[in-house]
Design an enzyme around this catalytic site. Sequence first.
Site, PDB file in Angstrom:
ATOM      1  N   ASP A  32      25.859 -22.945  34.726  1.00  0.00           N
ATOM      2  CA  ASP A  32      25.142 -23.067  35.766  1.00  0.00           C
ATOM      3  C   ASP A  32      25.654 -24.214  36.542  1.00  0.00           C
ATOM      4  O   ASP A  32      25.606 -25.696  36.140  1.00  0.00           O
ATOM      5  CB  ASP A  32      23.579 -23.019  35.690  1.00  0.00           C
ATOM      6  CG  ASP A  32      23.352 -21.712  35.146  1.00  0.00           C
ATOM      7  OD1 ASP A  32      23.910 -20.768  35.383  1.00  0.00           O
ATOM      8  OD2 ASP A  32      22.270 -21.709  34.463  1.00  0.00           O
ATOM      9  N   HIS A  47      29.537 -18.413  31.464  1.00  0.00           N
ATOM     10  CA  HIS A  47      29.551 -19.136  32.582  1.00  0.00           C
ATOM     11  C   HIS A  47      28.544 -20.540  32.383  1.00  0.00           C
ATOM     12  O   HIS A  47      27.937 -20.367  31.419  1.00  0.00           O
ATOM     13  CB  HIS A  47      29.239 -18.717  33.852  1.00  0.00           C
ATOM     14  CG  HIS A  47      27.696 -18.087  33.917  1.00  0.00           C
ATOM     15  ND1 HIS A  47      27.361 -17.160  33.034  1.00  0.00           N
ATOM     16  CD2 HIS A  47      26.731 -18.721  34.322  1.00  0.00           C
ATOM     17  CE1 HIS A  47      26.042 -16.854  33.499  1.00  0.00           C
ATOM     18  NE2 HIS A  47      25.589 -17.926  34.016  1.00  0.00           N
ATOM     19  N   ARG A 100      16.598  -5.322  30.148  1.00  0.00           N
ATOM     20  CA  ARG A 100      16.283  -6.715  30.056  1.00  0.00           C
ATOM     21  C   ARG A 100      15.943  -7.273  31.419  1.00  0.00           C
ATOM     22  O   ARG A 100      16.758  -6.781  32.250  1.00  0.00           O
ATOM     23  CB  ARG A 100      17.438  -7.406  29.407  1.00  0.00           C
ATOM     24  CG  ARG A 100      17.009  -9.191  29.444  1.00  0.00           C
ATOM     25  CD  ARG A 100      18.225  -9.878  28.795  1.00  0.00           C
ATOM     26  NE  ARG A 100      17.776 -11.145  28.546  1.00  0.00           N
ATOM     27  CZ  ARG A 100      18.231 -12.156  29.396  1.00  0.00           C
ATOM     28  NH1 ARG A 100      18.796 -12.005  30.494  1.00  0.00           N
ATOM     29  NH2 ARG A 100      17.810 -13.477  28.973  1.00  0.00           N
TER      30      ARG A 100
END
Length: 336
Positions: A208, A206, A273
């Site tokens: 932002d 994607h 993570r």
Amino acid sequence: MVVQSQPAALDHFPLIKACKPINMFSGIPVVDLSDPDAKSLIIKACEEYGLFKVVNHGVPLEFITTLEAQALKFFNLPQSEKDRAGPADPFGYGSKRIGPNGDVGWIEYILLNANPEIISHKSLSIFKNNPEIFRSAVEDYLSAVKIMTCEVLEMMADGLGIDQRNALSKLLRNEKSDSCFRLNYYPPCPDLQTLSGRNVIGFGEHTDPQIISVLRSNNTASLQISLKDGTWVSVPPDQTSFFFNVGDCLQVMTNGRFKSVKHRVLADTERSRISMIYFGGPPLSEKITPLAAVMAEGEESLYKEFMWSEYRSSAYKSRLADNRLRLFEKSFWQCQ
């Protein structure tokens, strides 16, 4: 994409799209904020990659480590306790489901409004057990990151030759700035071995939508970006530094000179993570259009003017991998 609706074997997952492992990319631009040439390096990085790493940033390490510790405490809670802070609407706690349009990933997250005066009722559940400690950790971190981000945006304005140095930073400093803050947690995915060396997607590809995104993560190597030729490369992690991503709005404001970077996150077999992302957005009523100062004489805008609220609404109705800006390109409408 391999995703998980609940803890289960990977063959129970509804969507599978495997991607081959990729070596670390050594070409990520590094910008030292104390360097006199920092503004030029920022411009070059935004034009070439849409991403750069910032060092000597001035954000206290204590703010980073304290917030990470608090976030991990929350994500390690029993699922029933975490669920009290969800589902995300969009703020609050979410797990596996990313947005309302069917995107899913190997992820848990907390989404907060970056304005400390605006806290959703579900977000209050996140602060419930240690409200003062967690809230203070978030506010200390965001305050320092916002200062750094505005400094970078002002260097960017200088590098673009914009007379009004705060042309970009004032949008984030505005009390009505529509900025948000996300804490992502990607648990280890031990079942990866069953995929014969392929990967589980933690967060799908994607861009932002905002002006700028500021990422800090631990030292688990999971982030990937797409280069201009479409090649995916892995970004070497650095838990002491910040990564700046060009957002869709900044691409429009520079009339395509800067490109919003397409990125994704892979799951790891052994290590979790955790990442913290500040999404710097303008006020909802802000009109987004190329800045006159960055336009050459006779240059035409590639995009139709829109309000941030209009673009945000359109972006959040789309799937992650969609080209969200396409609907706002003049060339799109000329072809209709």
